[in-house]
Motif scaffolding. Structure first.
Motif, short mmCIF file in Angstrom:
data_model
loop_
_atom_site.label_atom_id
_atom_site.label_comp_id
_atom_site.label_asym_id
_atom_site.label_seq_id
_atom_site.Cartn_x
_atom_site.Cartn_y
_atom_site.Cartn_z
N GLU A 187 0.83 -1.21 0.00
CA GLU A 187 0.00 0.00 0.00
C GLU A 187 0.86 1.25 0.00
OE1 GLU A 187 -2.36 -0.51 3.45
OE2 GLU A 187 -3.63 -2.09 2.58
N GLU A 188 1.92 1.26 0.81
CA GLU A 188 2.80 2.42 0.85
C GLU A 188 3.58 2.57 -0.45
OE1 GLU A 188 3.03 4.79 3.12
OE2 GLU A 188 1.36 3.85 4.17
N LYS A 189 3.94 1.44 -1.06
CA LYS A 189 4.67 1.49 -2.33
C LYS A 189 3.80 2.12 -3.42
CE LYS A 189 7.11 -1.47 -5.63
NZ LYS A 189 7.45 -2.85 -6.03
N ALA A 190 2.49 1.85 -3.36
CA ALA A 190 1.57 2.46 -4.33
C ALA A 190 1.49 3.97 -4.15
CB ALA A 190 0.18 1.84 -4.19
N LYS A 191 1.82 4.42 -2.94
CA LYS A 191 1.83 5.87 -2.66
C LYS A 191 3.21 6.46 -2.91
CE LYS A 191 -1.49 5.18 1.11
NZ LYS A 191 -1.71 5.34 2.59
N ALA A 192 4.09 5.72 -3.52
CA ALA A 192 5.47 6.14 -3.82
C ALA A 192 6.32 6.22 -2.56
CB ALA A 192 5.49 7.48 -4.55
N ASN A 193 5.94 5.49 -1.51
CA ASN A 193 6.75 5.37 -0.30
C ASN A 193 7.42 4.00 -0.30
OD1 ASN A 193 5.93 7.91 0.71
ND2 ASN A 193 4.08 6.99 1.60
N PHE A 194 8.73 3.99 -0.15
CA PHE A 194 9.47 2.73 -0.22
C PHE A 194 10.00 2.40 1.17
CE2 PHE A 194 13.27 0.14 -1.53
CZ PHE A 194 12.55 -0.89 -2.11
N PHE A 195 9.25 1.53 1.90
CA PHE A 195 9.60 1.12 3.26
C PHE A 195 9.84 -0.38 3.29
CE2 PHE A 195 6.43 4.67 4.59
CZ PHE A 195 7.38 5.65 4.27
#
Length: 748
Positions: A369-377
């Protein structure tokens, strides 16, 4: 092979043996000599001791080398990689040094008639040798201390007891986990260099101190007490020859190319693990030691994550409680198998398995979900595994997607309020979970997967073996061998004739156990006709070869354990044990006059030819029961496709967010068996033969009834680590090996 006499190491080891066995440089001989009569003929006594010692060494050599030769020949039948005509390969498996006394000789004694009696004698002899060696060394130290006046206030027995106590406390070092390393350290740096130097100093002290007056005084004492005049021969020997040879031995022992000072490769080797070998570990074991030993069998190399250095960590708006009671999945509310995202502090459940078991999948879904928001955790840590020694860290990055190392884990956890020094382990690691899965999982569940329903079959020859925990290597090997017509004819025991004739308890009789297993697999007892609604898990229809497994693994370090093993190694070991058991059973309990192994035995013809000069040729034959075929990536039909995918994957690793290979199945190398056989038949260059380079060609001198083939897929990667080539090798229904036929010595 007299060429070994040109090797300086041979002479160094010979000198070490003489120094050690005679006690030269240790003070033992001098101490014992000091108790003799002044008028005694010390030349005769010294010569007698030396000749007796050398004679004992020669006698020991006549015993040791036949034993080693026998073991080399026996082990070669089990493992063709061990040369049957050379002792060098025995060193690589520990049959040298201390392994000679505690491994090689016990193996040889176990093959002798009356082995129990000779084993008692052998180890009693070892005990006596150890005790009498201590007599000499303790007496040498005690004599020096008494002569120096140190022990004047103590009776001799108390002084000896004190020396024994101090020696015992020092000796504890050798029974720790690192004891063998300290033993080698003492052995190499005391028995070799120091003793040579001490021998040289003793000669120099006698001949050259006090401007030669020591030697003159010694001469006069000998003449006065024994009537012997020490002439120029003794002066030349003790004054020049002996010290020169001792100094030469010291120099050669530490000077390349003959040898090296760093005998144990301390500079190039990895440091010994911190804390290992501590004396405390001799008396107290950690509660999880056995569990860790089991886990170590399954752990793979864990690499550092490429993302830990520049890991994004959002401002800590919350602190993670160190108490497991306060942890729960923020998505499902689960309290087990929880993972903390090191970037934003999100706690989610672990992965959900294919069968619905496992975690809630919360941690992985949060990453996506965060990757879809351009957040790479990408990095998460498993709560409950955090200790001062580390924790399970997983990377969800598509180019890693595996367990990784985070060298800055303590710093990353401190950001969320977790002090690793105060944390204790409360949950299983992934490695421990993997061990539990392999030990306890019911693998029969996977038989029901697939698009089409399975057709139930049952009958003689269609009986399976129950997995007893990592025993699939044994089950598959036994089912293959006991399904052969010749084996079934020999071991089928419907009338219990073989088992009733067991010379001892059936549970200790390999012939009887094999007969019982063959009858169960190929008979009708475990394969009655199918009935509608019948329980497939009924114990009456399942063979659990626990007794056979216990017997065949007895005395073998690996096969007696519950760890996964190599099937090819087990087949060879099983055939070896079966051959030994059949020696006394053929013609009486079993039909036929040839062992079952003869169906797989064949001769390999090895041809060596010099590459230059007169190009001499040598032919030799080696008996084997399994043909090892090399498998190389270079022979793959789709090599270009495999290399292109690998290069594309390595290139894409620089941008983990946009991987061209993401979701694309990696192509497996497709290698034809014919290319593997061609590589086997190709000449091997660069072989050392009679002091020059030669080529080696391998051919089959004979063909067995059944040819066992092993695809050798292991190789050493670019990091010098063993790896297994994941590839496909299609097996043809028919195979022509005529081009591998050995022709023997040819004219011309």
């Amino acid at each position: 092979d007299y060429s070994h006499l040109a090797d300086p190491q041979v002479w160094i080891h010979g000198a070490v043996q003489i120094f050690f066995s005679l006690g030269i440089g240790y003070g033992c001989i001098i101490s014992f000599g000091s108790f003799g009569k002044k008028s005694a003929n010390f030349v005769r006594d010294a010569s007698g001791v030396a000749l007796t010692n050398c004679g004992t060494s020669i006698l020991a050599g006549c015993v040791v080398f036949p034993v080693l030769g026998f073991l080399a020949a026996e082990l070669h039948e089990t493992d063709p990689c061990i040369a049957g005509d050379s002792l060098e390969s025995l060193k690589s498996i520990g049959l040298s040094g201390t392994g000679l006394a505690f491994v090689a000789f016990p193996i040889a004694i176990s093959q002798m008639p009356g082995s129990f009696f000779f084993a008692i004698l052998f180890f009693f002899m070892m005990l006596i040798l150890g005790i009498d060696s201590q007599f000499a060394y303790i007496e040498a130290v005690a004599t020096v201390l008494c002569d120096a006046g140190v022990g004047d206030r103590l009776p001799r027995w108390a002084l000896s007891g004190l020396i024994c106590l101090v020696s015992y406390l020092i000796g504890i070092l050798f029974v720790t986990n690192a004891g063998v390393y300290f033993l080698e350290l003492f052995d190499n740096y005391i028995s070799i260099y120091v003793m040579f130097a001490v021998g040289a100093l003793e000669c120099i002290g006698l001949m050259w101190t006090r401007r030669g007056q020591t030697w003159e005084h010694f001469q006069s004492l000998c003449l006065e007490n024994t009537g012997l005049h020490l002439g120029w021969i003794w002066k030349a020997s003790w004054g020049y020859i002996c010290p020169t040879l001792c100094v030469l031995l010291v120099v050669v022992s530490i000077t390349p190319p003959f040898a090296k000072a760093d005998v144990m490769d301390a500079r190039s080797s990895k440091p010994f693990p911190e804390g290992a070998g501590c004396v405390a570990q001799c008396f107290e074991e950690q509660p999880e030691k056995r569990s860790q030993e089991a886990v170590s069998q399954w752990e793979e190399e864990v690499k550092e994550s490429k993302y830990y250095k520049e890991l994004v960590q959002l401002p800590a708006t919350k602190k993670i409680s160190p108490s497991p009671k306060d942890w729960k999945c923020e998505k499902s509310g689960d309290t087990q198998n929880l993972w903390l995202n090191l970037s934003d502090g999100y706690i989610g459940g672990g992965r959900r398995h294919w069968d619905g078991s496992g975690g809630s999948n919360g941690a992985l879904e949060h990453f996506e979900e965060e990757k879809a928001k351009a957040n790479f955790f990408p990095l998460v840590v498993k709560l409950g595994t955090i200790t001062p020694d580390g924790a399970d860290v997983y990377s969800y990055a598509p180019d890693e997607d595996n367990l990784v190392k985070d060298p800055l884990l303590a710093q990353h956890l401190e950001h969320w309020g977790i002090d690793v020094m105060k944390m204790e382990k409360t949950d299983k690691t992934l490695a421990e979970m993997q061990v539990d899965l392999n030990l306890n999982y019911d693998w029969s569940r996977i038989c029901e997967s697939g698009d089409k329903p399975l057709v139930r079959v049952r009958g003689p020859g269609l009986v399976g073996l129950k997995n007893l925990g990592q025993s699939c290597y044994m089950n598959s090997s036994v089912q293959l061998l006991l399904g052969l017509p010749e084996v079934k004819q020999r071991y089928m025991d419907a009338d219990f004739k073989i088992r009733k004739s067991a010379p001892s308890d059936l549970q200790n009789d390999l012939i009887g156990q094999v007969a019982k297993l063959a009858d169960g697999l190929n008979g009708s007892r475990y394969a009655p006709p199918l009935k509608e609604g019948e329980d497939e898990e009924d114990p009456k229809h399942v063979i659990a070869p626990q007794m056979f497994r216990t017997l065949i693994g007895r005395g073998h370090h690996e096969f007696s354990s519950s760890r996964q093993q190599d099937a090819a190694e087990f087949v060879q070991y099983f055939l070896e044990q079966l051959t030994r058991a059949e020696r006394s059973a053929l013609g009486s309990r079993l039909s036929g006059d040839r062992p079952s192994t003869s169906m797989f035995s064949f001769s390999v013809e090895e041809r060596l030819q010099e590459s230059t000069g007169s190009r001499r040729v040598k032919y030799s034959r080696v008996q084997q029961n399994m043909l090892g075929i090399p498998v190389k990536l270079e022979d793959a039909d789709n090599l270009e496709e495999v290399l292109a995918f690998k290069a594309s994957k390595e290139k894409d690793e620089s941008d983990a967010k946009k991987l061209k290979t993401e979701g694309v199945e990696e192509p497996k190398p497709l290698i034809q068996l014919s290319k593997c056989l061609a590589r086997l038949a190709a000449p091997e260059e660069g072989i050392q033969f009679r002091g020059t380079s030669a080529s080696k060609t391998t051919r089959l001198a004979s063909m067995p009834r059944y040819l066992l083939v092993q695809l050798q897929r292991y190789y050493v990667d670019e990091k010098w680590c063993p790896a297994k080539l994941d590839c496909k090798v299609p097996m043809p229904e028919t195979l022509n090996l005529e081009h591998l036929r050995g022709r023997g010595l040819q004219t011309g």
